[in-house]
Design an enzyme around this catalytic site. Structure first.
Site, PDB file in Angstrom:
ATOM      1  N   SER A  36      54.131   9.630  47.897  1.00  0.00           N
ATOM      2  CA  SER A  36      53.382   8.804  46.945  1.00  0.00           C
ATOM      3  C   SER A  36      53.919   7.392  46.788  1.00  0.00           C
ATOM      4  CB  SER A  36      53.364   9.481  45.566  1.00  0.00           C
ATOM      5  OG  SER A  36      54.685   9.722  45.117  1.00  0.00           O
TER       6      SER A  36
ATOM      7  N   HIS B  46      56.614   7.148  39.284  1.00  0.00           N
ATOM      8  CA  HIS B  46      56.442   6.009  40.180  1.00  0.00           C
ATOM      9  C   HIS B  46      56.705   4.691  39.450  1.00  0.00           C
ATOM     10  CE1 HIS B  46      53.675   9.342  41.323  1.00  0.00           C
ATOM     11  NE2 HIS B  46      54.307   9.181  42.476  1.00  0.00           N
TER      12      HIS B  46
ATOM     13  N   ASP C 119      54.507   5.508  35.611  1.00  0.00           N
ATOM     14  CA  ASP C 119      53.989   6.741  35.027  1.00  0.00           C
ATOM     15  C   ASP C 119      55.048   7.825  34.839  1.00  0.00           C
ATOM     16  OD1 ASP C 119      54.455   7.518  37.605  1.00  0.00           O
ATOM     17  OD2 ASP C 119      52.374   7.987  38.106  1.00  0.00           O
TER      18      ASP C 119
END
Length: 395
Positions: free
Chosen positions: A38, A343, A340
């Site tokens: 991610s 990240h 978040d």
């Protein structure tokens, strides 16, 4: 008079070289190929359906730069986006969203949010399968690359030319192998995974080299002990568990162990493939600066507390994470390093990318973008000197 003429010739020659190189040099990289999770996924998980993490398909994800959700796990651009920008290349299209007539001459992104270095079988045997966001591990991504390769180059000569001007990023990958174990509360498994993770990364690099790769950038792990996820899951009343920046010492220790083992493995790989340029990207040190002096980088809201979340000391709540009901995004993400809870923000990623490109957090160093190349002779000397000096320092 003779000396004067010689000086004129020298000045003319070097002035000419500078002019030619400054305005007519080709890009140091014409293509970027990326593997990972991610931290660098530009839309693959979203294209696959994002069954376990659908919120990345909605705002506030993507709100800062794209003004829409693109499948990136941030408010805007990622490190890979800033690297592409620096070398004058377009953003990498996600492999799973490619169309038949899409131009992939400048690269493709195989990274998938939630991806692991180890295959699904490892997590099934460890009883962690239910935590996986995706089964598209590093090995699966490598398979996609091999399938697509005939569209990138065909003959050996063609492929040699293609990879000579290609930058291949392998990671960051491995972080989720630790995250899933941590979320499950299986710290023993987290510790035991490191040698397996390193082996998987090195095997993938070996295969890429066999396929023709000549320039590879391999990032290490971030200081996970500074992540809002870990700070929330493993909150402690014992002050001795935290460092001077408020990060969890033990978990940063896991990251340091991973990075140390990765660097040692990369060094062995360099000796095995002396014709290949294998660079290590020190994500840990580049990001650690934010936690040591957040205001120096404009993070006036701090570096530990998430911008988007559902409350709590670090604004991270597993039952109301960013994008879910009960969560809320801060008004100005650029004042936060953490987006978040897992990240980082676009602002943080920008600083990390700049630190990798301009130095000193990639070694041997990345080739400088065109804008920083002043003259052929001088740059060549400086580049070679810096390359060898920095490289030898970490042998």
């Amino acid at each position: 008079m003779k000396i004067y003429n010689c000086l004129l010739i020298i000045l003319f020659t070097f002035g000419y070289l500078e002019k030619v190189v400054s305005y007519h040099s080709p890009r140091p990289y014409e293509t970027i190929i990326n593997f990972g999770d991610s931290l660098s996924d530009t839309g693959n998980l979203l294209a696959s359906g994002a069954i376990l993490f659908p919120v990345i398909g909605n705002l506030p994800y993507g709100e800062t730069f794209f003004k829409r959700a693109t499948g990136r796990c941030s408010d805007g651009r990622l490190i890979i986006d800033f690297i592409a920008e620096a070398y004058g290349l377009p953003y990498l299209p996600p492999y799973l969203a490619l169309t038949k007539d899409q131009n992939i001459n400048h690269g493709v992104n195989f990274a998938v949010a939630g991806a692991t270095a180890l295959d699904e079988k490892f997590f099934i045997e460890a009883g962690l399968q239910k935590f996986l966001w995706t089964n598209d591990s590093l090995n699966v991504q490598l398979g996609w690359f091999k399938k697509l390769k005939p569209s990138l180059c065909t003959t050996k000569q063609d492929c040699d030319s293609y990879f000579k001007r290609s930058l291949i990023l392998v990671g960051e990958i491995g972080g989720n192998d630790y995250n899933y174990a941590a979320i499950a509360g299986n710290i023993t498994q987290l510790q035991a995974a490191t040698p397996h993770v390193i082996k998987a990364i090195i095997m993938a690099i070996d295969e890429l080299i066999a396929e023709g790769a000549r320039e590879l950038l391999v990032p290490g792990n971030f200081p996970i002990g500074c992540s809002a996820l870990y700070l929330t899951l493993f909150i402690s009343r014992n002050k001795q568990d935290y460092d001077e920046n408020g990060c969890l010492k033990a978990f940063n220790g896991y990251s340091e162990t991973h990075n140390k083992e990765l660097k040692l493995a990369l060094e062995a790989l360099r000796r095995k493939h002396p014709h290949v340029r294998i660079m290590y990207a020190d994500y840990y040190a580049a990001a650690k600066r934010f936690f040591q002096a957040p205001r120096q980088y404009g993070f006036t809201s701090g570096a530990l507390r998430a911008c988007c979340g559902g409350g709590g000391p670090f604004n991270f709540n597993m039952s109301a994470s960013c994008g879910h009901k009960g969560s809320k995004a801060c008004e100005n993400p650029s004042t936060h390093a953490n987006w978040d809870g897992i990240h980082l923000t676009e602002a943080a990623y920008r600083y990390i990318a700049k630190a990798l490109i301009d130095g000193p957090f990639s070694y041997p160093p990345l080739k400088p973008p065109l804008a920083t190349r002043k003259s052929s002779t001088l740059t060549s000397f400086q580049y070679r000197y810096m390359d060898n000096a920095v490289y030898s320092k970490f042998q």
